[in-house]
Design a protein around this motif. Structure first.
Motif, short mmCIF file in Angstrom:
data_model
loop_
_atom_site.label_atom_id
_atom_site.label_comp_id
_atom_site.label_asym_id
_atom_site.label_seq_id
_atom_site.Cartn_x
_atom_site.Cartn_y
_atom_site.Cartn_z
N SER A 129 0.97 -1.18 0.06
CA SER A 129 0.00 0.08 -0.15
C SER A 129 0.88 1.34 -0.03
O SER A 129 0.43 2.30 -0.32
N THR A 130 2.14 1.04 0.44
CA THR A 130 2.99 2.31 0.25
C THR A 130 3.36 2.85 -1.34
O THR A 130 3.88 3.81 -1.34
N TYR A 131 2.96 1.82 -2.05
CA TYR A 131 3.46 2.07 -3.42
C TYR A 131 2.65 3.10 -4.11
O TYR A 131 2.86 3.69 -5.03
N LYS A 132 1.42 3.17 -3.45
CA LYS A 132 0.21 4.14 -4.12
C LYS A 132 -0.76 4.56 -3.20
O LYS A 132 -1.18 3.56 -2.34
N PRO A 133 -1.15 5.45 -3.60
CA PRO A 133 -2.55 5.87 -2.30
C PRO A 133 -3.66 4.90 -2.46
O PRO A 133 -4.02 4.60 -3.85
N LEU A 134 -4.31 4.58 -1.52
CA LEU A 134 -5.40 3.66 -1.47
C LEU A 134 -6.28 4.29 -0.48
O LEU A 134 -5.75 4.72 0.66
N SER A 248 5.26 -1.90 -7.78
CA SER A 248 6.50 -1.29 -7.48
C SER A 248 7.03 -0.64 -8.72
O SER A 248 7.66 0.37 -8.61
N LYS A 249 6.39 -1.18 -9.91
CA LYS A 249 6.94 -0.61 -11.14
C LYS A 249 5.90 0.63 -11.50
O LYS A 249 5.90 1.13 -12.76
N GLY A 250 4.97 0.99 -10.85
CA GLY A 250 3.97 1.93 -11.02
C GLY A 250 2.83 1.38 -11.91
O GLY A 250 2.04 2.15 -12.39
#
Length: 251
Positions: A129-134, A248-250
């Protein structure tokens, strides 16, 4: 024979990691708040000790009983899913106590011994969840993002002492107690503020639907933890599970 101490081994990622290390010949110190709850297989290389990461005395006692520790795995933590508006400050403090401050305290307890021996590995478990806002994960996500940032910086501090630090970032694992608990709370109603209840149900329905695709298993996380423990070339931040790698790769 190498010794690993793992926190939060009663279920989920911690339990699977303990078994993974045992199967590969390691001595495992599996810790949890209530050792009577352990379902780990019996082994002469396994010790199950009580450890509450929010209690400094409990940490100190477990570390002293464990003896020299080659690898520390900070897996223990608590999940949370709610709107920020519906998260009491007592819950905020509890989440950070378990997910961040407990990690710091356990690291501080094992580092003097590792530094004296000029060897050791510390592995902290974060969240994809740190990779993108949720939505509805603001407080939980903040605590896990702090774990990642902490690990990245401390890795630089410890390198000169021969100690490695890495953070394993698991993807979504709907079969864990975290997901089951949240779904149960939503089903009972009254968990979210009234204004967010409909939005929460829609969000969880989307999460359940996405879980039919690529998800993370406890075995994925155990394998990533073991790699971080044994591979000196392992990156400091290591995603675990197909969905975590994609995020992690967006993607």
């Amino acid at each position: 024979m190498n010794t690993v101490l793992i926190t939060g081994c009663s279920t989920g990622f911690g339990r699977e990691a303990a078994i993974h290390f045992l199967d590969r010949g390691w001595t495992v110190v599996a810790t949890m708040r209530d050792p009577a709850a352990s379902t780990l297989p019996i082994s002469d290389r396994l010790r199950v000790l009580p450890l509450d990461v929010t209690d400094a005395g409990s940490i100190a006692l477990a570390v002293s009983k464990a003896g020299p520790i080659d690898v520390l795995v900070n897996n223990a933590g608590i999940g949370w899913l709610n709107a920020l508006e519906g998260t009491p400050m007592t819950a905020v403090h509890g989440i950070f106590e378990a997910n961040l401050f407990g990690v710091i305290a356990t690291m501080q307890a094992v580092l003097p011994g590792m530094r004296d021996r000029r060897s050791g590995v510390i592995i902290n478990v974060s969240s994809s969840s740190t990779y993108k806002p949720l939505p509805l994960l603001s407080v939980y996500r903040a605590s896990k993002a702090a774990v990642t940032a902490l690990t990245e910086s401390v890795a630089l501090e410890l390198a000169e002492f021969g100690i490695r630090a890495a953070v394993v970032v698991p993807g979504m694992a709907p079969s864990t107690n975290f997901a089951t608990d949240i779904l149960g709370r939503i089903a009972k109603g009254g968990w979210f503020p009234d204004a967010y209840e409909g939005f929460a149900r829609q969000t969880m329905a989307m999460m359940e639907q996405s879980a039919t695709g690529e998800i993370t298993t406890a075995q994925d996380v155990a394998e990533a933890i073991f790699r971080a423990a044994t591979d000196a070339a392992c990156p400091v931040v290591l995603p675990a599970g197909a969905d975590a790698v994609s995020w992690s790769k967006g993607d």
